[in-house]
Design a protein around this motif. Structure first.
Motif, PDB file in Angstrom:
ATOM      1  N   ILE A  95      26.728 -59.222 -22.193  1.00 57.92           N
ATOM      2  CA  ILE A  95      27.899 -59.472 -23.020  1.00 57.92           C
ATOM      3  C   ILE A  95      27.172 -59.865 -24.337  1.00 57.92           C
ATOM      4  O   ILE A  95      27.804 -59.881 -25.523  1.00 57.92           O
ATOM      5  CB  ILE A  95      28.837 -60.096 -22.520  1.00 57.92           C
ATOM      6  CG1 ILE A  95      29.642 -60.697 -23.173  1.00 57.92           C
ATOM      7  CG2 ILE A  95      28.171 -61.620 -21.985  1.00 57.92           C
ATOM      8  CD1 ILE A  95      30.928 -61.470 -22.789  1.00 57.92           C
ATOM      9  N   ASP A  98      25.609 -56.738 -26.137  1.00 61.17           N
ATOM     10  CA  ASP A  98      26.376 -56.088 -26.718  1.00 61.17           C
ATOM     11  C   ASP A  98      27.394 -56.539 -27.659  1.00 61.17           C
ATOM     12  O   ASP A  98      27.648 -55.876 -28.866  1.00 61.17           O
ATOM     13  CB  ASP A  98      27.305 -55.515 -25.695  1.00 61.17           C
ATOM     14  CG  ASP A  98      28.474 -54.489 -26.045  1.00 61.17           C
ATOM     15  OD1 ASP A  98      28.069 -53.392 -26.452  1.00 61.17           O
ATOM     16  OD2 ASP A  98      29.691 -54.812 -25.644  1.00 61.17           O
ATOM     17  N   SER A 101      38.312 -58.468 -24.000  1.00 63.09           N
ATOM     18  CA  SER A 101      38.296 -56.909 -24.135  1.00 63.09           C
ATOM     19  C   SER A 101      38.176 -56.339 -22.908  1.00 63.09           C
ATOM     20  O   SER A 101      37.530 -57.202 -21.759  1.00 63.09           O
ATOM     21  CB  SER A 101      37.402 -56.782 -24.940  1.00 63.09           C
ATOM     22  OG  SER A 101      36.037 -57.274 -24.560  1.00 63.09           O
ATOM     23  N   ASN A 136      28.326 -52.928 -20.112  1.00 68.41           N
ATOM     24  CA  ASN A 136      29.788 -53.320 -19.928  1.00 68.41           C
ATOM     25  C   ASN A 136      29.946 -53.873 -18.415  1.00 68.41           C
ATOM     26  O   ASN A 136      28.986 -54.133 -17.628  1.00 68.41           O
ATOM     27  CB  ASN A 136      30.866 -52.031 -19.892  1.00 68.41           C
ATOM     28  CG  ASN A 136      30.415 -50.995 -18.906  1.00 68.41           C
ATOM     29  OD1 ASN A 136      30.526 -51.215 -17.665  1.00 68.41           O
ATOM     30  ND2 ASN A 136      29.883 -49.744 -19.393  1.00 68.41           N
ATOM     31  N   ARG A 137      31.105 -54.565 -18.279  1.00 65.26           N
ATOM     32  CA  ARG A 137      31.521 -55.280 -17.107  1.00 65.26           C
ATOM     33  C   ARG A 137      31.139 -54.295 -15.568  1.00 65.26           C
ATOM     34  O   ARG A 137      30.946 -54.843 -14.433  1.00 65.26           O
ATOM     35  CB  ARG A 137      32.784 -55.718 -16.850  1.00 65.26           C
ATOM     36  CG  ARG A 137      33.840 -54.873 -17.001  1.00 65.26           C
ATOM     37  CD  ARG A 137      35.269 -55.382 -17.222  1.00 65.26           C
ATOM     38  NE  ARG A 137      35.472 -56.462 -16.165  1.00 65.26           N
ATOM     39  CZ  ARG A 137      36.265 -56.103 -15.142  1.00 65.26           C
ATOM     40  NH1 ARG A 137      36.949 -54.907 -15.089  1.00 65.26           N
ATOM     41  NH2 ARG A 137      36.586 -56.838 -14.008  1.00 65.26           N
ATOM     42  N   GLU A 148      36.180 -54.300 -21.732  1.00 63.23           N
ATOM     43  CA  GLU A 148      34.601 -54.281 -21.652  1.00 63.23           C
ATOM     44  C   GLU A 148      33.924 -55.502 -20.897  1.00 63.23           C
ATOM     45  O   GLU A 148      33.411 -55.145 -20.019  1.00 63.23           O
ATOM     46  CB  GLU A 148      33.901 -53.688 -22.692  1.00 63.23           C
ATOM     47  CG  GLU A 148      34.274 -52.336 -23.485  1.00 63.23           C
ATOM     48  CD  GLU A 148      35.340 -52.487 -24.327  1.00 63.23           C
ATOM     49  OE1 GLU A 148      35.768 -53.570 -24.397  1.00 63.23           O
ATOM     50  OE2 GLU A 148      35.659 -51.496 -24.954  1.00 63.23           O
ATOM     51  N   TRP A 149      34.508 -56.413 -21.185  1.00 62.81           N
ATOM     52  CA  TRP A 149      33.941 -57.933 -20.667  1.00 62.81           C
ATOM     53  C   TRP A 149      34.839 -58.773 -19.923  1.00 62.81           C
ATOM     54  O   TRP A 149      34.645 -59.871 -19.952  1.00 62.81           O
ATOM     55  CB  TRP A 149      33.179 -58.505 -21.802  1.00 62.81           C
ATOM     56  CG  TRP A 149      31.956 -57.546 -22.259  1.00 62.81           C
ATOM     57  CD1 TRP A 149      32.147 -56.945 -23.543  1.00 62.81           C
ATOM     58  CD2 TRP A 149      30.817 -57.072 -21.575  1.00 62.81           C
ATOM     59  NE1 TRP A 149      30.706 -56.258 -23.603  1.00 62.81           N
ATOM     60  CE2 TRP A 149      30.097 -56.374 -22.248  1.00 62.81           C
ATOM     61  CE3 TRP A 149      30.389 -57.687 -20.461  1.00 62.81           C
ATOM     62  CZ2 TRP A 149      28.919 -55.966 -21.992  1.00 62.81           C
ATOM     63  CZ3 TRP A 149      29.026 -57.144 -20.120  1.00 62.81           C
ATOM     64  CH2 TRP A 149      28.422 -56.076 -21.011  1.00 62.81           C
TER      65      TRP A 149
END
Length: 364
Positions: free
Chosen positions: A77, A80, A322, A64-65, A324-325
């Motif tokens: 990214i 994933d 999103s 994740n980021r 997460e990114w």
């Protein structure tokens, strides 16, 4: 008067190998020397930072980021969300449908690649009629066994290939029909074809897709509706067909008049002469233009985002929204651009191979 025979001087020897190639192509003139030095300095200025950002300081496994490096790219990214880049929001447990449809497409195209396959034209027409129904049933589903998967969930490279393949296959006969109609001796047919071609070529594709998405439902009877993907397919096919018509018309006009006269002298009807004499030669002459139209169509599929469809570029935008990114737009867009480049480069190389095989340069 005495004549003296002069011996021919030997040709100037060129140094072979990479040193000779470098001297001929990079340092042949003072201008070439200056231009080579400027380009080398520019590459030295821009390449090392890109390599450091994209490879040296990058992370390829960050989930994740929050775990991404501060000064480097975060290619996690891609790892994933790789399945979404390929298939969009399509349910993971139903990926087998896409694989089955792709396998059927490959197996169905194998006979078309065999040069001496009997009744190839008849088989190709039957395949183009039957396969869309089979693929639609596989991808969308329906019935007691197959759960329905709405087309807004389709996306990624899968949707890009669907739109581009359907657009390419449909635009080719549309372009041939429009090109022949534009050269027709019947005024009504010629006027209709000219009007359609000039109208479509006079507006951008995004306008055509917007009209298909927003305006088309207003003209349908109450209770009627057309799927978004079907609207996009029709719009892209008609738009590409208008451009294809002009490419093919150029090939028809490039043929000498003697070819038309020879076909007429053989007693061939109009459609026989077009099918057996004129079109094969005209299409061979415009292979580069046809492939260029196909490549342009493949890239233009990214405009379907205005209809709420997420192709490869659209899903790249969606992924970076999103939590997460969030903030890693560059990595996502670079991966999408790389995907577009692979397919466009493959089409370009295949067209060059086809030109060499068909001798479009008239070499003997």
């Amino acid at each position: 008067m005495a004549t003296e025979s002069l011996s021919l001087a030997p040709p100037v020897a060129e140094r072979p190998g990479p040193i000779g190639w470098t001297r001929r192509n990079l340092f042949a003139t003072p201008f070439d020397v200056a231009l080579t030095i400027l380009i080398a300095l520019f590459l030295l200025w821009i390449v090392p930072p890109l390599v450091r950002w994209g490879v040296v300081d990058a992370s390829f496994t960050a989930p994740n980021r929050d775990l991404c490096p501060a000064d480097g790219a975060c290619w996690g990214i891609v790892r994933d969300r790789f399945h979404q880049y390929l298939f969009g929001l399509y349910p993971v447990d139903q990926y087998w449908r896409i694989f089955a449809g792709g396998l059927l497409l490959i197996l169905g195209c194998v006979p078309l690649a065999v040069r001496r396959f009997p009744h190839k034209v008849l088989y190709g027409v039957a395949f183009m009629v039957i396969y869309p129904y089979v693929a639609s049933w596989l991808f969308e589903g329906g019935g007691p066994i197959q759960p329905v998967i709405d087309t807004p969930l389709w996306g990624g490279l899968f949707l890009t290939l669907i739109i581009s393949i359907v657009g390419i296959v449909a635009s080719f006969p549309i372009g041939i029909a429009l090109a022949l109609g534009r050269r027709s001796t019947m005024p009504v047919i010629r006027a209709l074809c000219v009007a359609f071609i000039e109208l479509v070529r006079g507006v951008p594709l995004v306008t055509v897709l917007f009209m298909a998405s927003v305006m088309l439902p207003l003209f349908l009877p109450p209770g009627w509706s057309i799927d978004k993907l079907m609207r996009a397919l029709v719009g892209v096919s008609l738009f590409s067909g208008a451009y294809m018509a002009e490419v093919i018309r150029g090939g028809l006009q490039a043929l000498p008049k003697g070819q038309y006269e020879a076909a007429s002298a053989l007693g061939l009807t109009y459609w026989q002469s077009m099918r057996l004499v004129i079109l094969p030669q005209a299409l061979r002459l415009v292979i580069p233009g046809i492939v260029n139209s196909f490549i342009s169509l493949f890239k233009d599929t990214s405009l379907v985002f205005i209809m709420g469809l997420y192709d490869l570029l659209g899903i790249s935008r969606l992924i970076v929204t999103s939590k997460e990114w969030l903030g890693h737009d560059i990595e996502s867009y670079i991966f999408a651009a790389f995907g577009f480049w692979i397919f466009c480069f493959a089409m370009s190389r295949y067209s060059q191979r086809l030109e060499r095989r068909l001798h479009t340069g008239h070499r003997h």
